[in-house]
Structures are given as structure tokens and as C-alpha cells.
Design a protein around this motif. Sequence first.
Motif, mmCIF file in Angstrom:
data_model
loop_
_atom_site.group_PDB
_atom_site.id
_atom_site.type_symbol
_atom_site.label_atom_id
_atom_site.label_comp_id
_atom_site.label_asym_id
_atom_site.label_seq_id
_atom_site.Cartn_x
_atom_site.Cartn_y
_atom_site.Cartn_z
ATOM 1 N N GLU A 44 0.817 -1.210 0.000
ATOM 2 C CA GLU A 44 0.000 0.000 0.000
ATOM 3 C C GLU A 44 0.854 1.266 0.000
ATOM 4 O O GLU A 44 0.515 2.252 -0.663
ATOM 5 N N ARG A 45 1.964 1.250 0.722
ATOM 6 C CA ARG A 45 2.841 2.412 0.755
ATOM 7 C C ARG A 45 3.500 2.619 -0.611
ATOM 8 O O ARG A 45 3.634 3.764 -1.081
ATOM 9 N N LEU A 46 3.930 1.539 -1.266
ATOM 10 C CA LEU A 46 4.504 1.655 -2.612
ATOM 11 C C LEU A 46 3.486 2.229 -3.585
ATOM 12 O O LEU A 46 3.813 3.083 -4.417
ATOM 13 N N ALA A 47 2.261 1.738 -3.506
ATOM 14 C CA ALA A 47 1.216 2.242 -4.397
ATOM 15 C C ALA A 47 1.009 3.744 -4.197
ATOM 16 O O ALA A 47 0.839 4.509 -5.163
ATOM 17 N N GLU A 48 1.061 4.176 -2.928
ATOM 18 C CA GLU A 48 0.868 5.591 -2.620
ATOM 19 C C GLU A 48 2.005 6.446 -3.161
ATOM 20 O O GLU A 48 1.781 7.518 -3.750
ATOM 21 N N LEU A 49 3.253 5.984 -2.983
ATOM 22 C CA LEU A 49 4.413 6.791 -3.342
ATOM 23 C C LEU A 49 4.764 6.720 -4.825
ATOM 24 O O LEU A 49 5.199 7.702 -5.416
ATOM 25 N N THR A 50 4.615 5.541 -5.424
ATOM 26 C CA THR A 50 5.056 5.348 -6.811
ATOM 27 C C THR A 50 3.930 5.462 -7.825
ATOM 28 O O THR A 50 4.190 5.622 -9.022
ATOM 29 N N GLY A 51 2.706 5.320 -7.350
ATOM 30 C CA GLY A 51 1.585 5.285 -8.283
ATOM 31 C C GLY A 51 1.387 3.930 -8.914
ATOM 32 O O GLY A 51 0.517 3.767 -9.787
ATOM 33 N N HIS A 52 2.170 2.922 -8.485
ATOM 34 C CA HIS A 52 2.073 1.570 -9.043
ATOM 35 C C HIS A 52 1.634 0.577 -7.974
ATOM 36 O O HIS A 52 2.218 0.543 -6.883
ATOM 37 N N ARG A 53 0.654 -0.243 -8.294
ATOM 38 C CA ARG A 53 0.328 -1.383 -7.449
ATOM 39 C C ARG A 53 1.248 -2.522 -7.898
ATOM 40 O O ARG A 53 1.177 -2.961 -9.051
ATOM 41 N N PRO A 54 2.134 -2.998 -7.023
ATOM 42 C CA PRO A 54 3.127 -3.993 -7.449
ATOM 43 C C PRO A 54 2.493 -5.281 -7.954
ATOM 44 O O PRO A 54 1.433 -5.707 -7.484
ATOM 45 N N VAL A 55 3.156 -5.896 -8.912
ATOM 46 C CA VAL A 55 2.807 -7.233 -9.382
ATOM 47 C C VAL A 55 3.535 -8.231 -8.485
ATOM 48 O O VAL A 55 4.756 -8.161 -8.335
ATOM 49 N N GLU A 56 2.794 -9.153 -7.882
ATOM 50 C CA GLU A 56 3.412 -10.217 -7.095
ATOM 51 C C GLU A 56 3.335 -11.522 -7.873
ATOM 52 O O GLU A 56 2.425 -11.739 -8.676
ATOM 53 N N ARG A 57 4.306 -12.379 -7.610
ATOM 54 C CA ARG A 57 4.336 -13.678 -8.277
ATOM 55 C C ARG A 57 4.854 -14.721 -7.317
ATOM 56 O O ARG A 57 5.425 -14.403 -6.267
ATOM 57 N N TYR A 58 4.652 -15.986 -7.669
ATOM 58 C CA TYR A 58 5.042 -17.082 -6.787
ATOM 59 C C TYR A 58 5.786 -18.144 -7.587
ATOM 60 O O TYR A 58 5.434 -18.458 -8.734
ATOM 61 N N GLY A 59 6.816 -18.702 -6.960
ATOM 62 C CA GLY A 59 7.538 -19.802 -7.579
ATOM 63 C C GLY A 59 8.567 -20.358 -6.619
ATOM 64 O O GLY A 59 8.709 -19.895 -5.487
ATOM 65 N N ALA A 111 0.183 -7.752 -15.920
ATOM 66 C CA ALA A 111 0.333 -6.324 -16.145
ATOM 67 C C ALA A 111 -0.996 -5.678 -16.528
ATOM 68 O O ALA A 111 -1.251 -4.522 -16.178
ATOM 69 N N ASP A 112 -1.835 -6.412 -17.245
ATOM 70 C CA ASP A 112 -3.103 -5.854 -17.718
ATOM 71 C C ASP A 112 -4.288 -6.259 -16.847
ATOM 72 O O ASP A 112 -5.442 -6.131 -17.254
ATOM 73 N N GLY A 113 -4.006 -6.771 -15.637
ATOM 74 C CA GLY A 113 -5.081 -7.238 -14.782
ATOM 75 C C GLY A 113 -5.032 -6.639 -13.391
ATOM 76 O O GLY A 113 -4.283 -5.693 -13.105
ATOM 77 N N ASP A 114 -5.825 -7.212 -12.516
ATOM 78 C CA ASP A 114 -5.907 -6.765 -11.138
ATOM 79 C C ASP A 114 -4.622 -7.105 -10.386
ATOM 80 O O ASP A 114 -3.893 -8.026 -10.764
ATOM 81 N N ARG A 115 -4.351 -6.346 -9.336
ATOM 82 C CA ARG A 115 -3.226 -6.632 -8.448
ATOM 83 C C ARG A 115 -3.724 -6.445 -7.027
ATOM 84 O O ARG A 115 -4.068 -5.328 -6.633
ATOM 85 N N ARG A 116 -3.762 -7.531 -6.284
ATOM 86 C CA ARG A 116 -4.368 -7.523 -4.967
ATOM 87 C C ARG A 116 -3.311 -7.712 -3.891
ATOM 88 O O ARG A 116 -2.550 -8.687 -3.947
ATOM 89 N N PRO A 117 -3.258 -6.832 -2.916
ATOM 90 C CA PRO A 117 -2.277 -7.017 -1.840
ATOM 91 C C PRO A 117 -2.524 -8.319 -1.102
ATOM 92 O O PRO A 117 -3.659 -8.665 -0.778
ATOM 93 N N GLY A 118 -1.434 -9.069 -0.875
ATOM 94 C CA GLY A 118 -1.543 -10.343 -0.176
ATOM 95 C C GLY A 118 -1.793 -11.530 -1.095
ATOM 96 O O GLY A 118 -1.835 -12.667 -0.621
ATOM 97 N N TYR A 119 -1.938 -11.281 -2.391
ATOM 98 C CA TYR A 119 -2.207 -12.360 -3.350
ATOM 99 C C TYR A 119 -1.107 -12.402 -4.407
ATOM 100 O O TYR A 119 -0.529 -11.377 -4.765
#
Length: 472
Positions: free
Chosen positions: A260-275, A287-295
Motif C-alpha cells: 500500500e505504501r509503494l502504491a501511494e508513493l510510486t503510483g504503481h500497485r506492485p505485481v506479485e508472483r510465486y515460484g 500487467a493488464d489485470g488486477d493486483r491484490r495485496p496479499g495475493y
Amino acid sequence: MMDLLGTPGDAGGGPVRVAGRELPRDELFDRASAVAAEIRGADAVAVHATASLETVVAVVGGMLAGVPVVPVPPDSGPAERAHILGDSGASLLLAASGAERAEGEPPLVPVDALPRGGGAPAAGVPADATALILYTSGTTGAPKGVLISRSAIAAGLDGLADAWAWTPDDVLVHGLPLFHVHGLVLGVLGALRVGSRLVHTGRPRPELYAAAAEGDGGSLFFGVPTVWSRTAADPSAARALRGARLLVSGSAPLPVPVFERLAELTGHRPVERYGMTETLITVSARADGDRRPGYVGTPLPGVRTRLAAEDGSPAPLDGETPGELHVRAPLLFKGYLNRPDATAKSFTADGWFRTGDIAAVGPDGWHRIVGRASTDLIKSGGYRIGAGEIENALLAHPGVREAAVVGTPHDDLGEQVTAYVVADGVAARELTDFVAGRLSVHKRPRVVHLVEALPRNAMGKVVKTRLTEITP
């Protein structure tokens, strides 16, 4: 499928810069071809994987020669380094001129001192040939060599290019280590395969990311949660990333407040991934979809996932019920080197890979990683650290009688390595330094509690969930 790294002679691909030194794409492949000529026919080669152009040249040389590459962390302690070199069977050690070589190690090849003109890449290298042997910590014992094929790398990178709209017009920026999937496979081989420019900052510092954003037009930024936590705590550096296209976080869960802080400061909701090392990247936000914190998003093309309850039955995909995450995909590893029993145990009877991670999956396919099936794998600063390996290192000290290691919460690292030790005549700092001298520095305990005894169950097994109850 095109060649793993695209077309070596394509001078139009983006250049590679590491810690301020840059090579055009054609010169990079020219130097790598000299490495390929030197090592061709070897069973495997090790690379002293510093954050340097020499590491990139060495790894690409291995790819061109069709020889498996074994990245060796530069901060490995003597015992860990000896295990990796011995277990992998590497017959040569690739490094920059002047690199140190211990007695008994493979002959050193100075990649920056080889004559140019090595000739064409090896022809006819099978797609399923091993490209990398990456050593990863498990919950017990020494690190295991994970065999990653060329086809797995290609499939994984193509899936990410699709999910993140990654093109040759991007400028990828990161400062991650070049001996893990995140920094090496995604952060170097990915840029080469896609053809984008790469700016490796040497270290993953917020001010260096900001400089690359402003001075190099960085558009795609990779970081682990520790990097993003520090960036969120540096408003000026964070605001410099407003011109970027995508911020990607991985290797451990990104805390929601940092998101949430990154989104506020950068204007970007980060993309998270798992592997994992064994699976490469299997799940990601787009990149063209939703980005949900914690997911961490949804499965990449060609990837299938399922959740298993403790009794092995399917867990409901209701977004709440946790289960062990199982994966099937063309980008799975080939197995653990010299460990057929461990390989077999990592798969179910019907061929699904057991990740050991607990997840919840919603009806819409969005994945949320809940935690580990075991308490013995620690995620600290983007590293996956096996508690058993550190316990073994502690027990090697003559003053230590018992040791148990767990991950405990840390505001910056996510988790820190915490040790509970029963010992005679030894100080906590001495034990920390002892481990740091044997293993990678990031594996040293940040906290050592000297205790009278460890909590055990009726079978004599340490009950790690009760360790915090005995903290002095």
C-alpha cells in the motif's frame, strides 16, 4: 521455440550493464562464445556468481556450449562451497581474472582473459538438456542440486513475458544476486531472451533503483520484499519510480503495508508472483489485470495447480480453506542431482509436485500463500534458508550440545534466522560468527538465544512452536 537466448548475433538486442560496466549484446555473445569454446564437452562448470559482467558472460557461455552451469554464491562458506563443487561434479570454475581458488577446487578459467572467436554455439542441444544446477536449501541437510532444463527456462520466461507484457522496448532494472532464479533466470536470461536492455545496479538499493529510473529510463523493476520495504521507507527514491511501467515483487510474501505504501508513493500497485527453484515462476498477477495485496495472482499459461488437504483429498477453492499447493507444468525441474529418493518424495503418486507451501485459492483462481507446511524453511530478505543446514553448522561447534533454528518476524527481512542453543562456555556472538564462517553470510543467525533445554515431545522431537516460550 527460438533459441533459449534468442539470436546470439542479433546486435539489435538491448545491452547489459552490471554495476556500472556495460556490454553491447553482440560483444556479450562474442565473449560468451569464447567461454563456450573453452568449456565445450565438460559435464558441468561452476561459476563464481558475483554481480559482474563476468558472471553473465560465463553463464551465457555455458548456455551456448550446452554445458550445465552451477552458480556458486560468492559469500559461500568453505563447507557450503566445497559441497556445491563436489556434489555437482563441476570440472571447471569460471570467474574473473584474479579470483581466488582454494586447494582441491576445479581449475579456474578466467573468462575475461580468453581469446575471442570461439565459433558457433553448440548445435543440436536437446531442449530437455540441463541448463542450470541451482543449489537450494531444504528443511534438513546440505543444499540439493536442482536440475533445470533449457525447455523449462524457455517456457517460464515466455509465460512471464506474456503476463508482464515484457518486450524489447523495456529497460529491466534490478540488483538481485546472480545465483538464484529471481536474479539470474528472470533478471538476466529473461532480458536476453526477450531482447530488453538490462541495468543491474550491483546492489538492490533504493537510491540505485531511483537513479536507474531517472537516468536510464527503467521501466520494469524486480525486487524482493526487503528491497521494496526499504524503498517504501525512502519517499524520494520511491517517487522516482513513478515513470516506471511495472514493479515486480517475489521470493517471499510482500507485506500488505509495504504494498500500500509503494502504491501511494510510486503510483504503481506492485505485481506479485510465486515460484520456487524447482518450479520457476508458476503463478503471477498480470500487467493488464488486477493486483491484490496479499495475493500472488493466477497460474501462468501451461501451469496447473491444486490444493490438497492434510489427508490428501482436494481442498475447496473457496479463497479461505488452506491446503498444500501442488503444481504441474512444463517448467518443473528434472529432479535433484544424485538424490532419486528426494526427487521421488517431492512428487505425488499421480505426478504433481509438492511445493510444501500452504495456499488458499479462490473460485476466480487467485492464489494466496499462507505459509509453509513445515516450520523449517525460512524466507529472509528474499532468500529461502533451510533451518537444518544452520542447525548442523551450529552443532559443529565443540561447545554446542543442542540447536534449533526457526524464522521469526522481522520488519525489514520478513523473517530473520533465530537460533535456540544449548551450549557450554560460548557466547551468542561467537556462534553467529562461527556459522557465518561456514555458510553463506545471509544464513547466519541474527539472534541466538542461549537456553537450558529445548522443548521436546514424548518422542524426543523438538517442538519448534514452543521455542518462543523459553526465550530468556
